[in-house]
Design a protein around this motif. Structure first.
Motif, PDB file in Angstrom:
ATOM      1  N   ASP A 553      -0.045 -13.886 -54.358  1.00 47.85           N
ATOM      2  CA  ASP A 553       0.421 -15.256 -54.138  1.00 47.85           C
ATOM      3  C   ASP A 553       0.969 -15.480 -52.738  1.00 47.85           C
ATOM      4  OD1 ASP A 553      -0.278 -15.766 -56.756  1.00 47.85           O
ATOM      5  OD2 ASP A 553       1.755 -15.488 -57.543  1.00 47.85           O
ATOM      6  N   ASN A 554       1.242 -14.394 -52.007  1.00 44.91           N
ATOM      7  CA  ASN A 554       1.715 -14.534 -50.630  1.00 44.91           C
ATOM      8  C   ASN A 554       0.573 -14.509 -49.627  1.00 44.91           C
ATOM      9  OD1 ASN A 554       1.358 -11.706 -51.306  1.00 44.91           O
ATOM     10  ND2 ASN A 554       2.214 -11.224 -49.305  1.00 44.91           N
ATOM     11  N   HIS A 555      -0.666 -14.445 -50.115  1.00 44.46           N
ATOM     12  CA  HIS A 555      -1.845 -14.283 -49.262  1.00 44.46           C
ATOM     13  C   HIS A 555      -2.682 -15.546 -49.328  1.00 44.46           C
ATOM     14  CE1 HIS A 555      -5.899 -12.530 -48.195  1.00 44.46           C
ATOM     15  NE2 HIS A 555      -5.150 -11.931 -47.284  1.00 44.46           N
ATOM     16  N   VAL A 556      -2.830 -16.205 -48.185  1.00 45.42           N
ATOM     17  CA  VAL A 556      -3.572 -17.462 -48.088  1.00 45.42           C
ATOM     18  C   VAL A 556      -4.721 -17.256 -47.117  1.00 45.42           C
ATOM     19  CG1 VAL A 556      -3.455 -19.891 -47.411  1.00 45.42           C
ATOM     20  CG2 VAL A 556      -1.507 -18.820 -48.567  1.00 45.42           C
ATOM     21  N   MET A 557      -5.908 -17.767 -47.471  1.00 51.14           N
ATOM     22  CA  MET A 557      -7.074 -17.643 -46.600  1.00 51.14           C
ATOM     23  C   MET A 557      -7.521 -19.018 -46.115  1.00 51.14           C
ATOM     24  SD  MET A 557      -9.593 -14.679 -48.092  1.00 51.14           S
ATOM     25  CE  MET A 557      -9.320 -14.703 -49.849  1.00 51.14           C
ATOM     26  N   PHE A 558      -7.646 -19.145 -44.798  1.00 48.40           N
ATOM     27  CA  PHE A 558      -8.277 -20.299 -44.174  1.00 48.40           C
ATOM     28  C   PHE A 558      -9.600 -19.812 -43.573  1.00 48.40           C
ATOM     29  CE2 PHE A 558      -4.298 -23.058 -42.989  1.00 48.40           C
ATOM     30  CZ  PHE A 558      -4.001 -23.181 -44.335  1.00 48.40           C
ATOM     31  N   ILE A 559     -10.702 -20.471 -43.883  1.00 50.86           N
ATOM     32  CA  ILE A 559     -11.995 -20.059 -43.360  1.00 50.86           C
ATOM     33  C   ILE A 559     -12.753 -21.274 -42.864  1.00 50.86           C
ATOM     34  CG2 ILE A 559     -13.127 -20.189 -45.628  1.00 50.86           C
ATOM     35  CD1 ILE A 559     -14.746 -17.678 -44.762  1.00 50.86           C
ATOM     36  N   ALA A 560     -13.454 -21.095 -41.745  1.00 51.91           N
ATOM     37  CA  ALA A 560     -14.223 -22.196 -41.159  1.00 51.91           C
ATOM     38  C   ALA A 560     -15.569 -21.673 -40.690  1.00 51.91           C
ATOM     39  CB  ALA A 560     -13.459 -22.829 -39.996  1.00 51.91           C
ATOM     40  N   GLN A 561     -16.474 -22.619 -40.386  1.00 55.91           N
ATOM     41  CA  GLN A 561     -17.843 -22.258 -40.036  1.00 55.91           C
ATOM     42  C   GLN A 561     -17.978 -21.733 -38.610  1.00 55.91           C
ATOM     43  OE1 GLN A 561     -19.286 -26.142 -41.180  1.00 55.91           O
ATOM     44  NE2 GLN A 561     -20.390 -25.304 -42.953  1.00 55.91           N
ATOM     45  N   THR A 562     -16.926 -21.841 -37.825  1.00 53.46           N
ATOM     46  CA  THR A 562     -16.974 -21.296 -36.463  1.00 53.46           C
ATOM     47  C   THR A 562     -16.915 -19.781 -36.526  1.00 53.46           C
ATOM     48  OG1 THR A 562     -14.581 -21.578 -36.382  1.00 53.46           O
ATOM     49  CG2 THR A 562     -15.917 -23.293 -35.373  1.00 53.46           C
ATOM     50  N   PRO A 563     -17.841 -19.071 -35.906  1.00 50.14           N
ATOM     51  CA  PRO A 563     -17.852 -17.614 -36.018  1.00 50.14           C
ATOM     52  C   PRO A 563     -16.651 -16.970 -35.348  1.00 50.14           C
ATOM     53  CG  PRO A 563     -19.496 -18.360 -34.438  1.00 50.14           C
ATOM     54  CD  PRO A 563     -18.956 -19.578 -35.090  1.00 50.14           C
ATOM     55  N   LEU A 564     -16.126 -15.982 -35.996  1.00 50.90           N
ATOM     56  CA  LEU A 564     -15.049 -15.120 -35.516  1.00 50.90           C
ATOM     57  C   LEU A 564     -13.679 -15.795 -35.505  1.00 50.90           C
ATOM     58  CD1 LEU A 564     -14.951 -12.141 -34.725  1.00 50.90           C
ATOM     59  CD2 LEU A 564     -14.960 -12.842 -32.341  1.00 50.90           C
ATOM     60  N   VAL A 565     -13.541 -16.900 -34.768  1.00 49.09           N
ATOM     61  CA  VAL A 565     -12.229 -17.542 -34.656  1.00 49.09           C
ATOM     62  C   VAL A 565     -12.293 -18.966 -35.184  1.00 49.09           C
ATOM     63  CG1 VAL A 565     -11.485 -16.120 -32.723  1.00 49.09           C
ATOM     64  CG2 VAL A 565     -12.689 -18.248 -32.275  1.00 49.09           C
ATOM     65  N   LEU A 566     -11.153 -19.450 -35.627  1.00 48.24           N
ATOM     66  CA  LEU A 566     -11.073 -20.793 -36.188  1.00 48.24           C
ATOM     67  C   LEU A 566     -10.875 -21.834 -35.087  1.00 48.24           C
ATOM     68  CD1 LEU A 566      -8.815 -20.183 -39.312  1.00 48.24           C
ATOM     69  CD2 LEU A 566     -11.279 -20.449 -39.234  1.00 48.24           C
ATOM     70  N   PRO A 567     -11.186 -23.092 -35.370  1.00 50.85           N
ATOM     71  CA  PRO A 567     -10.916 -24.155 -34.401  1.00 50.85           C
ATOM     72  C   PRO A 567      -9.426 -24.220 -34.067  1.00 50.85           C
ATOM     73  CG  PRO A 567     -12.342 -24.945 -36.153  1.00 50.85           C
ATOM     74  CD  PRO A 567     -11.864 -23.597 -36.582  1.00 50.85           C
ATOM     75  N   PRO A 568      -9.068 -24.603 -32.854  1.00 50.37           N
ATOM     76  CA  PRO A 568      -7.651 -24.668 -32.463  1.00 50.37           C
ATOM     77  C   PRO A 568      -6.797 -25.511 -33.400  1.00 50.37           C
ATOM     78  CG  PRO A 568      -9.055 -24.887 -30.538  1.00 50.37           C
ATOM     79  CD  PRO A 568      -9.966 -24.909 -31.725  1.00 50.37           C
ATOM     80  N   SER A 569      -7.368 -26.592 -33.932  1.00 48.95           N
ATOM     81  CA  SER A 569      -6.585 -27.444 -34.829  1.00 48.95           C
ATOM     82  C   SER A 569      -6.193 -26.694 -36.102  1.00 48.95           C
ATOM     83  CB  SER A 569      -7.384 -28.699 -35.188  1.00 48.95           C
ATOM     84  OG  SER A 569      -8.597 -28.352 -35.850  1.00 48.95           O
ATOM     85  N   VAL A 570      -7.061 -25.803 -36.566  1.00 52.32           N
ATOM     86  CA  VAL A 570      -6.766 -25.053 -37.785  1.00 52.32           C
ATOM     87  C   VAL A 570      -5.721 -23.978 -37.512  1.00 52.32           C
ATOM     88  CG1 VAL A 570      -7.737 -23.640 -39.628  1.00 52.32           C
ATOM     89  CG2 VAL A 570      -9.068 -25.532 -38.680  1.00 52.32           C
ATOM     90  N   THR A 571      -5.846 -23.292 -36.386  1.00 56.28           N
ATOM     91  CA  THR A 571      -4.845 -22.273 -36.062  1.00 56.28           C
ATOM     92  C   THR A 571      -3.479 -22.909 -35.833  1.00 56.28           C
ATOM     93  OG1 THR A 571      -5.460 -22.328 -33.715  1.00 56.28           O
ATOM     94  CG2 THR A 571      -6.543 -20.693 -35.095  1.00 56.28           C
ATOM     95  N   ALA A 572      -3.465 -24.112 -35.255  1.00 55.88           N
ATOM     96  CA  ALA A 572      -2.197 -24.824 -35.069  1.00 55.88           C
ATOM     97  C   ALA A 572      -1.591 -25.203 -36.409  1.00 55.88           C
ATOM     98  CB  ALA A 572      -2.415 -26.060 -34.200  1.00 55.88           C
ATOM     99  N   GLU A 573      -2.425 -25.649 -37.337  1.00 57.64           N
ATOM    100  CA  GLU A 573      -1.946 -25.985 -38.680  1.00 57.64           C
ATOM    101  C   GLU A 573      -1.371 -24.747 -39.364  1.00 57.64           C
ATOM    102  OE1 GLU A 573      -3.681 -27.340 -43.073  1.00 57.64           O
ATOM    103  OE2 GLU A 573      -5.036 -27.164 -41.350  1.00 57.64           O
ATOM    104  N   ALA A 574      -2.088 -23.624 -39.239  1.00 59.04           N
ATOM    105  CA  ALA A 574      -1.624 -22.396 -39.868  1.00 59.04           C
ATOM    106  C   ALA A 574      -0.287 -21.940 -39.291  1.00 59.04           C
ATOM    107  CB  ALA A 574      -2.679 -21.300 -39.703  1.00 59.04           C
ATOM    108  N   PHE A 575      -0.150 -22.038 -37.976  1.00 59.71           N
ATOM    109  CA  PHE A 575       1.105 -21.622 -37.350  1.00 59.71           C
ATOM    110  C   PHE A 575       2.256 -22.501 -37.825  1.00 59.71           C
ATOM    111  CE2 PHE A 575       4.289 -21.377 -33.991  1.00 59.71           C
ATOM    112  CZ  PHE A 575       4.364 -20.009 -33.769  1.00 59.71           C
ATOM    113  N   SER A 576       2.020 -23.791 -37.917  1.00 66.31           N
ATOM    114  CA  SER A 576       3.056 -24.713 -38.384  1.00 66.31           C
ATOM    115  C   SER A 576       3.449 -24.405 -39.827  1.00 66.31           C
ATOM    116  CB  SER A 576       2.559 -26.154 -38.264  1.00 66.31           C
ATOM    117  OG  SER A 576       3.522 -27.060 -38.763  1.00 66.31           O
ATOM    118  N   LEU A 577       2.455 -24.101 -40.663  1.00 62.28           N
ATOM    119  CA  LEU A 577       2.746 -23.759 -42.053  1.00 62.28           C
ATOM    120  C   LEU A 577       3.529 -22.457 -42.150  1.00 62.28           C
ATOM    121  CD1 LEU A 577      -0.609 -24.688 -43.832  1.00 62.28           C
ATOM    122  CD2 LEU A 577       1.647 -25.649 -44.350  1.00 62.28           C
TER     123      LEU A 577
END
Length: 833
Positions: A553-577
């Motif tokens: 329950d402490n493990h959350v996965m964000f995945i996107a179609q961009t290979p290897l790294v996520l779009p900056p907006s997603v990484t920013a969202e993850a950092f804020s969360l």
């Protein structure tokens, strides 16, 4: 005067007003001493930030603090935060006893063990040679062999006309410096100080909003820092003997929000693939931060690939150093990940040179490797060459032609460049019964290697699903071979070092996730199943969490179609969360375990999500078909999803295990030859599997790991006694019939502390009157009368009587100057007066 200059000039007045009225010191029912900057037994660099909590009613000005008798009271004071704190310096590189006492001698003491700033602290033996690059970095020659240099401070700022950071000269401040408002609502100049130096032989860098016109102390940080750290871990994998540079810390977005940004070169897996040293480095840099900047609210990690490995490993093996992690393009650890890179080298060799005629269909080669195609194996071996971390002559991060690098034929005593030899303190040397000819020649074993492919039925799942034929399965497993200790191909399978297997599990080098439930994890996955950073690795980590803790329950996965790294907006969202998640945990003041707080305080947005274009989708029935995951070479061989089997337990071959697939008698005989000791039984735990220990030190010897146990705590110091002689008399005045003189002394303990086994000595003219007398117990405020006799016969003349209490000075006291009293007397004509 510019607007920014006017603001800078006004700030000192505000700071002075705040500092003029410190809060009273924290009070408790007893003394306590706490080392704030680190565990008291793992301090480095000669200083430690210490807090002393005083009992109610004790005046801070009356407290005395010493280190092994050296007065350090001046380092302490009631700080603006209301706490009695001090930065103690000058600690010797050994155990140091710090004692704090009230006027009555009561107090507390703690042992602070200090280590060199160049290490090691708990990581053990440091590899050699270690090649400094201080000159190339503009620091000049190093001060010592540990590559230490004076710390450098540089300033940067963001102008009103640009979003990038540029050099700032405090002696000539530019007029266009902008302002920034932190996430705590503090508006401050957007001026950043970057500190650069060497810790644990590696470079470190720390950046934070810093007003050069204002003071900064650990107990009074400037308003621009929010108390939080963003820590970047670098990728790749190298057993590097060269001092490299750390990742950049000039992240304007995070700095502008008030975060400190920190990084170390030894926290880059491509500089240092020894995760124990990486953890030690984080600890030492964090200690530096606390001592110079103040206590840390929490640390957020991020980093891709090898940087993800280091986050996972550090958080599980050395809990408390980092509070939340954001691994991207992740792997769970180095050791089990490394199995696939070596397996791929064997598979590609077999496909290309041994039996290429059997493997003309590319998807079959992919199925055997556990992937849609063999491109993952090609990436491991041909693109990244990560299998070469097992090659002892790979150059150790530099040229393989360096004269100190191992070569079996030309330099057998040279430095081996494998990942296990690089972490020799962890793995130790092979036992003599395993030595090869070179080891016997040089008289020592090479590093223990846990890699094993004994009994591994490569391609089993593809066989059972009908993707490959029985003949392909048999031919593959009888001819794939293994690797020897020098990474040469050998026709037999590699058995693996059983002691190394035990070390791998017991010390946490195989990440069992036992303590990862104490940290929030947001796994950031750029969808990719064609090169090495395949999606399955996120699910491997989740499976380990499930098996270790009963939930993920402490493990959350964000995945996107961009290979290897996520779009900056997603990484920013993850950092804020992640920031919100940790702030929620921080605010949870219940007495519940950390792992309970982690789950309870998860933000609503922290759920498994896939990103389709710009749309965030949380419905996993939609995400899974779009983002499939596959396996690894070992999962494809029938291993578990947790992919945590370094060396498998074996079982006899049985035709029944392969039904409905059947083999001819000839094929079956070849399989029996291929697996003379049996095949993997993945229904049993791996060889030497055991729960990992936390906070393991490797300072006891090569390959000897030992849990440190709980951190040291302060012990109470009882009030001191004050032993005095309050009265001395003699009798009788008239001596008749040769009667002796009787001396009487009143021994008093004038303070609150009790004293035991108190020696008392009577002396006349410096000569003791027999053996010392002893008082078994003398409580605070108590007195006891003692007597001694002396023959005055033939002793006419003046004499001096001395009574000394604690004459050997073995009892600590409030006052060591009042332990004796004297009395002069004269014997004459049968009288004493």
């Amino acid at each position: 005067m510019s607007r920014i200059a006017m603001l800078l000039a006004a700030v000192p007045i505000v700071m002075a007003a705040v500092a003029a009225a410190p809060a009273p010191a924290r009070a408790a029912d007893r003394f306590d001493v706490t080392v704030l900057s680190n565990r008291a037994d793992l301090i480095s660099g000669g200083d430690a930030l210490v807090e002393i909590v005083l009992p109610t009613g004790v005046d801070p000005a009356s407290v005395r603090v010493d280190v092994d008798g050296r007065d350090v009271t001046a380092a302490f004071g009631v700080r603006p935060n209301g706490r009695y704190m001090g930065l103690v310096s000058g600690l010797a590189e050994r155990a140091n006893v710090l004692t704090a006492r009230a006027p009555d001698g009561s107090g507390a003491r703690i042992t602070i063990t200090n280590h060199p700033i160049g290490g090691p602290v708990f990581a053990g033996f440091q590899v050699q040679p270690w090649i400094c690059n201080t000159v190339a970095n503009g620091f000049g020659p190093p001060l010592d062999v540990q590559c230490n240099v004076p710390t450098k401070y540089e300033f940067f700022y963001r102008s009103t006309s640009s979003s990038s950071l540029q050099a700032y000269d405090p002696n000539h401040p530019p007029s266009d410096a902008s302002m920034t408002t932190t996430d705590q609502g503090r508006t401050v100049p957007f001026i950043v100080r970057r500190e650069t130096g060497v810790i644990d032989r590696g470079w470190y860098a720390i950046a934070v909003l810093f007003d050069p016109t204002q003071p900064w102390a650990a107990w009074a940080p400037q308003a621009g820092w929010n108390g939080k750290i963003s820590w970047t871990f670098g990728g790749s994998s190298t057993s590097d003997h060269y001092q490299r540079n750390p990742p950049t810390v000039l992240n304007a977005e995070r700095l502008g929000a008030g975060f400190m940004v920190a990084a170390g070169s030894l926290n880059t897996h491509g500089q240092n693939n020894n995760d124990v040293v990486s953890s030690e480095t984080v600890m030492m840099i964090k200690e530096r931060i606390i001592e110079q900047y103040g206590q840390v609210r929490y640390v957020i990690g991020d980093g891709c690939s090898g940087g993800a490995i280091l986050q996972h490993m550090l958080a599980n093996a050395y809990p408390g150093l980092i509070d939340g992690i954001q691994p991207s393009c992740s792997f769970p650890d180095s050791r089990t990940t490394g199995l696939e890179s070596v397996d791929c080298s064997l598979l590609l060799r077999y496909f290309r040179t041994t039996s290429p005629q059997l493997w003309l269909v590319e998807p079959q080669r992919g199925a055997v490797s556990g992937h849609p195609s063999e491109s993952t194996c090609i990436a491991w071996v041909d693109v990244f060459a990560f299998d070469q971390t097992a090659n002892p002559s790979n150059g150790c991060g530099g040229s393989p032609n360096e004269p100190w690098v191992y070569h079996a034929d030309t330099n057998p005593e040279g430095e081996r460049c494998t990942s296990v030899d690089y972490a020799l303190a962890v793995w130790g040397r092979r036992d003599p019964d395993l030595w090869g000819s070179i080891e016997r020649q040089i008289g020592r074993g090479f590093g223990r290697n846990p890699y094993s492919n004994e009994g591994v039925p490569y391609g089993l799942r593809a066989l059972m699903s009908g993707e490959i034929l029985p003949e392909q399965f048999v031919d593959l497993n009888e001819k794939i071979g293994g690797r020897d200790i020098d990474y040469n191909w050998v026709p037999q399978r590699t058995s693996g070092d059983r002691t190394a297997s035990s070390i791998a599990y017991g010390t946490g080098r195989v990440n069992d996730a036992t303590r990862l439930d104490r940290v929030p994890i947001i796994d950031l996955r750029g969808h990719d199943n064609e090169e090495i950073h395949t999606d399955v690795n996120s699910y491997i980590m989740r499976q380990r969490l499930l098996e270790a803790n009963g939930h993920a329950d402490n493990h959350v996965m964000f995945i996107a179609q961009t290979p290897l790294v996520l779009p900056p907006s997603v990484t920013a969202e993850a950092f804020s969360l992640m920031d919100q998640w940790l702030a929620n945990i921080e605010a949870d003041t219940s007495g519940d375990p950390r792992e309970v707080k982690v789950v309870r305080n998860k933000p609503a947005g922290a759920v498994d999500s896939c990103y389709i274009g710009t749309e965030k989708v949380t419905d996993q029935s939609k995400c899974r078909p779009l983002f499939p995951y596959f396996g690894t070479t070992r999962i494809a061989a029938g291993g578990p999803l947790a992919n945590d089997v370094m060396k498998c337990e074996l079982k006899p071959l049985s035709r029944l295990d392969y039904l409905p697939v059947t083999f001819t008698d000839g094929q079956w005989a070849r399989l029996q030859t291929a697996f003379p000791t049996g095949v993997c039984d993945f229904n049993r735990p791996p060889v030497n599997a055991q729960p990992s220990a936390e906070w393991v030190t490797f300072m006891d010897g090569l390959g000897v790991g030992r849990p440190l146990g709980p951190p040291p705590v302060a012990t109470a110091v009882a009030p001191l006694p004050d032993l005095t002689v309050t009265s001395v008399s003699l009798s009788p005045n008239t001596l008749t019939g040769g009667a002796p003189l009787t001396f009487t002394a009143v021994i008093t303990n004038a303070a609150a502390g009790a004293a035991s086994n108190v020696g008392v000595r009577f002396l006349v003219d410096g000569v003791p009157l027999g053996a010392d007398q002893s008082i078994a117990q003398l409580g605070g405020g108590a007195s006891l009368t003692l007597t001694a006799q002396w023959s005055a016969k033939g002793q006419n003349g003046p004499h001096t009587l001395e009574v000394a209490v604690d004459p050997a000075n073995t009892i600590p006291e409030l006052d060591e100057t009042n332990n004796s009293a004297t009395k002069t007397f004269t014997v004459q004509g049968g009288k004493a007066q």
